[in-house]
Design a protein around this motif. Structure first.
Motif, PDB file in Angstrom:
ATOM      1  N   ARG A   1      -2.638   8.625 -11.715  1.00 19.62           N
ATOM      2  CA  ARG A   1      -3.034   9.982 -11.642  1.00 19.62           C
ATOM      3  C   ARG A   1      -3.214  10.887 -11.072  1.00 19.62           C
ATOM      4  O   ARG A   1      -4.984  10.219 -10.353  1.00 19.62           O
ATOM      5  N   ALA A   2      -3.429  11.762 -10.092  1.00 17.93           N
ATOM      6  CA  ALA A   2      -3.574  12.748  -9.349  1.00 17.93           C
ATOM      7  C   ALA A   2      -4.658  13.725  -9.384  1.00 17.93           C
ATOM      8  O   ALA A   2      -4.886  14.233  -9.514  1.00 17.93           O
ATOM      9  N   ASP A   3      -6.014  12.881  -8.514  1.00 22.58           N
ATOM     10  CA  ASP A   3      -6.936  13.685  -8.662  1.00 22.58           C
ATOM     11  C   ASP A   3      -7.364  14.076  -9.924  1.00 22.58           C
ATOM     12  O   ASP A   3      -8.242  15.473 -10.186  1.00 22.58           O
ATOM     13  N   LEU A   4      -7.182  13.189 -10.971  1.00 24.24           N
ATOM     14  CA  LEU A   4      -7.944  13.410 -12.208  1.00 24.24           C
ATOM     15  C   LEU A   4      -7.533  14.606 -13.028  1.00 24.24           C
ATOM     16  O   LEU A   4      -7.997  14.727 -13.862  1.00 24.24           O
ATOM     17  N   ASP A   5      -6.491  15.332 -12.246  1.00 27.37           N
ATOM     18  CA  ASP A   5      -5.425  16.048 -13.147  1.00 27.37           C
ATOM     19  C   ASP A   5      -4.466  15.168 -14.653  1.00 27.37           C
ATOM     20  O   ASP A   5      -4.941  13.947 -14.762  1.00 27.37           O
ATOM     21  N   ASN A   6      -3.702  15.945 -14.990  1.00 31.03           N
ATOM     22  CA  ASN A   6      -2.759  15.780 -16.072  1.00 31.03           C
ATOM     23  C   ASN A   6      -1.171  15.141 -15.406  1.00 31.03           C
ATOM     24  O   ASN A   6      -0.561  15.128 -16.014  1.00 31.03           O
ATOM     25  N   LYS A   7      -1.150  15.520 -14.230  1.00 28.49           N
ATOM     26  CA  LYS A   7      -0.177  15.118 -13.038  1.00 28.49           C
ATOM     27  C   LYS A   7      -0.482  13.055 -12.387  1.00 28.49           C
ATOM     28  O   LYS A   7      -1.642  12.987 -12.209  1.00 28.49           O
ATOM     29  N   TRP A   8       0.734  13.018 -13.322  1.00 27.00           N
ATOM     30  CA  TRP A   8       1.109  11.127 -13.224  1.00 27.00           C
ATOM     31  C   TRP A   8       2.200  11.017 -12.091  1.00 27.00           C
ATOM     32  O   TRP A   8       2.805  11.668 -12.339  1.00 27.00           O
ATOM     33  N   ILE A   9       1.596  10.223 -11.044  1.00 28.44           N
ATOM     34  CA  ILE A   9       2.396   9.650  -9.539  1.00 28.44           C
ATOM     35  C   ILE A   9       2.617   8.193 -10.195  1.00 28.44           C
ATOM     36  O   ILE A   9       2.192   7.541 -10.215  1.00 28.44           O
ATOM     37  N   CYS A  10       4.472   7.415 -10.283  1.00 22.62           N
ATOM     38  CA  CYS A  10       4.864   6.199 -10.666  1.00 22.62           C
ATOM     39  C   CYS A  10       5.668   5.645  -9.915  1.00 22.62           C
ATOM     40  O   CYS A  10       6.372   7.215  -9.215  1.00 22.62           O
ATOM     41  N   GLY A  11       5.700   4.658  -9.577  1.00 22.93           N
ATOM     42  CA  GLY A  11       6.324   3.921  -8.439  1.00 22.93           C
ATOM     43  C   GLY A  11       6.348   2.283  -8.318  1.00 22.93           C
ATOM     44  O   GLY A  11       5.701   2.408  -9.464  1.00 22.93           O
ATOM     45  N   ALA A  12       7.231   2.021  -7.416  1.00 23.20           N
ATOM     46  CA  ALA A  12       6.113   0.052  -6.954  1.00 23.20           C
ATOM     47  C   ALA A  12       5.512  -0.074  -7.132  1.00 23.20           C
ATOM     48  O   ALA A  12       4.439   0.947  -6.594  1.00 23.20           O
ATOM     49  N   TYR A  13       5.038  -0.993  -6.926  1.00 18.48           N
ATOM     50  CA  TYR A  13       3.643  -1.551  -6.442  1.00 18.48           C
ATOM     51  C   TYR A  13       3.022  -1.132  -5.114  1.00 18.48           C
ATOM     52  O   TYR A  13       1.868  -0.410  -5.472  1.00 18.48           O
ATOM     53  N   ASP A  14       3.566  -1.297  -4.102  1.00 13.92           N
ATOM     54  CA  ASP A  14       3.386  -0.766  -2.996  1.00 13.92           C
ATOM     55  C   ASP A  14       3.092   0.615  -2.621  1.00 13.92           C
ATOM     56  O   ASP A  14       2.669   0.913  -1.363  1.00 13.92           O
ATOM     57  N   TYR A  15       2.208   1.111  -3.428  1.00 11.93           N
ATOM     58  CA  TYR A  15       3.158   2.801  -2.954  1.00 11.93           C
ATOM     59  C   TYR A  15       1.729   3.158  -3.025  1.00 11.93           C
ATOM     60  O   TYR A  15       1.839   4.715  -1.998  1.00 11.93           O
ATOM     61  N   SER A  16       0.476   2.072  -3.224  1.00 10.41           N
ATOM     62  CA  SER A  16      -0.982   3.260  -2.127  1.00 10.41           C
ATOM     63  C   SER A  16      -1.272   1.743  -1.597  1.00 10.41           C
ATOM     64  O   SER A  16      -2.430   1.633  -0.910  1.00 10.41           O
ATOM     65  N   ASN A  17      -0.461   0.846  -1.238  1.00 13.32           N
ATOM     66  CA  ASN A  17      -0.943  -0.435  -0.659  1.00 13.32           C
ATOM     67  C   ASN A  17      -1.119   0.278   0.848  1.00 13.32           C
ATOM     68  O   ASN A  17      -0.253   0.304   1.541  1.00 13.32           O
ATOM     69  N   ASN A  18      -1.755  -0.980   1.392  1.00 12.96           N
ATOM     70  CA  ASN A  18      -2.190  -0.841   2.600  1.00 12.96           C
ATOM     71  C   ASN A  18      -1.281  -1.779   3.888  1.00 12.96           C
ATOM     72  O   ASN A  18      -0.969  -1.346   4.204  1.00 12.96           O
ATOM     73  N   LYS A  19      -0.735  -2.694   2.530  1.00 18.21           N
ATOM     74  CA  LYS A  19      -0.199  -3.880   3.027  1.00 18.21           C
ATOM     75  C   LYS A  19       1.317  -3.373   2.150  1.00 18.21           C
ATOM     76  O   LYS A  19       2.031  -3.216   1.001  1.00 18.21           O
ATOM     77  N   HIS A  20       2.613  -3.504   3.158  1.00 14.57           N
ATOM     78  CA  HIS A  20       4.210  -3.097   2.817  1.00 14.57           C
ATOM     79  C   HIS A  20       4.262  -3.812   1.693  1.00 14.57           C
ATOM     80  O   HIS A  20       4.047  -5.716   3.245  1.00 14.57           O
ATOM     81  N   GLY A  21       5.151  -3.509   0.860  1.00 12.04           N
ATOM     82  CA  GLY A  21       5.967  -5.314  -0.116  1.00 12.04           C
ATOM     83  C   GLY A  21       5.235  -6.066  -0.833  1.00 12.04           C
ATOM     84  O   GLY A  21       4.511  -5.305  -0.780  1.00 12.04           O
ATOM     85  N   VAL A  22       5.572  -6.603  -1.680  1.00 10.82           N
ATOM     86  CA  VAL A  22       5.294  -7.046  -2.937  1.00 10.82           C
ATOM     87  C   VAL A  22       4.632  -7.780  -3.049  1.00 10.82           C
ATOM     88  O   VAL A  22       5.528  -8.859  -2.375  1.00 10.82           O
ATOM     89  N   PRO A  23       3.117  -7.994  -3.320  1.00  8.80           N
ATOM     90  CA  PRO A  23       2.818  -9.174  -3.039  1.00  8.80           C
ATOM     91  C   PRO A  23       3.407 -10.882  -3.951  1.00  8.80           C
ATOM     92  O   PRO A  23       4.453 -10.208  -4.819  1.00  8.80           O
ATOM     93  N   GLY A  24       3.251 -11.768  -3.569  1.00 13.60           N
ATOM     94  CA  GLY A  24       4.058 -12.891  -4.555  1.00 13.60           C
ATOM     95  C   GLY A  24       3.484 -13.075  -5.768  1.00 13.60           C
ATOM     96  O   GLY A  24       4.644 -13.440  -6.459  1.00 13.60           O
ATOM     97  N   TRP A  25       2.268 -12.633  -6.363  1.00  9.21           N
ATOM     98  CA  TRP A  25       2.028 -12.990  -7.597  1.00  9.21           C
ATOM     99  C   TRP A  25       2.812 -12.006  -8.995  1.00  9.21           C
ATOM    100  O   TRP A  25       3.177 -12.201  -9.605  1.00  9.21           O
ATOM    101  N   TYR A  26       3.031 -10.337  -7.856  1.00  7.59           N
ATOM    102  CA  TYR A  26       3.922  -9.674  -8.572  1.00  7.59           C
ATOM    103  C   TYR A  26       4.943  -9.985  -8.873  1.00  7.59           C
ATOM    104  O   TYR A  26       5.563  -9.675  -9.699  1.00  7.59           O
ATOM    105  N   THR A  27       5.257 -10.954  -7.531  1.00  5.44           N
ATOM    106  CA  THR A  27       6.751 -10.724  -7.995  1.00  5.44           C
ATOM    107  C   THR A  27       7.686 -12.274  -8.793  1.00  5.44           C
ATOM    108  O   THR A  27       8.018 -12.090  -9.141  1.00  5.44           O
ATOM    109  N   PHE A  28       6.275 -12.757  -8.303  1.00 10.38           N
ATOM    110  CA  PHE A  28       6.340 -14.514  -9.866  1.00 10.38           C
ATOM    111  C   PHE A  28       6.307 -13.765 -11.098  1.00 10.38           C
ATOM    112  O   PHE A  28       7.557 -14.316 -11.478  1.00 10.38           O
TER     113      PHE A  28
END
Length: 241
Positions: free
Chosen positions: A100-127
């Motif tokens: 939820r962006a800024d605790l309003d009613n707007k939801w932002i959805c995407g892949a795992y790394d949308y706000s992650n500092n490290k690009h790519g999907v981690p191994g546990w998630y791929t598993f």
């Protein structure tokens, strides 16, 4: 005149007699050999639930329930979630993460790394993603073979494939169990979203398991219960002796 008649009859008697064919004796109540005993009356195939035992019927029902739970768990993005200021601030599943962006009613959805500092999907998630797909692929033949043995009247004719049924049923429970373990062990929990969750005026929860995670737990428990019923039926039957 009389002599001619006598001579005629004499000549007729001297002619060679023909050979007559006697009618063959009629065979009465002579059993005929059966060329294909598999299709006699006793082995006629008729699929029905009445052909099986109660443990196998229960195992089929449990596998169907486990399959439904697994489909919901793999498809819905509600494995874990977090609350901030009494509102859900993020939730995540095997394929998608929403926040939820800024605790309003707007939801932002995407892949795992949308706000992650490290690009790519981690191994546990791929598993977990791979195990989710494998579980659905394994469930389909497991259900078909289980129904076959539940409703087929001559299960002992397919004794070798029955062990294959045991393996598939066990795998339907093993894969969800691995997903649950890896999800808890690999998820960064609080560090997944480095924002100040805690607020003294609210009961915040930075990380909690959601209903899909609970469904996954029930899925592997139910599949293992179905496997136990199959093994129990095999040990109690004549085939296991």
């Amino acid at each position: 005149m009389a002599s001619s008649i006598v001579s005629g009859s004499s000549s007729a008697s001297n002619q060679p007699r023909g050979y007559s064919v006697q009618p063959a004796e009629k065979e009465v109540d002579k059993p005929r050999p059966t060329m294909t005993p598999f299709y006699d009356e006793d082995t006629k195939i008729s699929f029905s639930c009445q052909n099986s035992t109660l443990p196998l019927k229960l195992s089929s029902v449990l596998l169907v329930v486990s399959f439904i739970l697994q489909v919901i768990s793999v498809g819905a993005p509600y494995w874990s979630a977090g609350w901030r200021r009494d509102k859900m601030s993020w939730y995540e599943g095997v394929w998608m993460t929403c926040y939820r962006a800024d605790l309003d009613n707007k939801w932002i959805c995407g892949a795992y790394d949308y706000s992650n500092n490290k690009h790519g999907v981690p191994g546990w998630y791929t598993f977990c993603q791979a195990m989710g797909l494998i579980s659905l692929v394994v469930f389909l033949p497991a259900l078909l073979i289980n129904f076959f043995y539940t409703m087929h009247p001559k299960m002992k004719m397919f004794r070798g494939m029955r062990f294959f049924n045991f393996v598939l049923t066990f795998v339907t429970g093993l894969v969800p169990l691995l997903m649950v373990i890896v999800w808890i062990a690999g998820h960064p929990m609080k560090d997944r979203f480095p924002i100040p969750y805690r607020d003294k005026d609210y009961d915040d929860e930075p990380f909690m398991i959601h209903f899909c995670f609970v469904f996954e737990i029930f899925a592997f428990i139910i599949s293992f219960a179905a496997f136990g019923l199959e093994v129990h039926d095999y040990r109690k039957s004549d085939y296991g002796n």
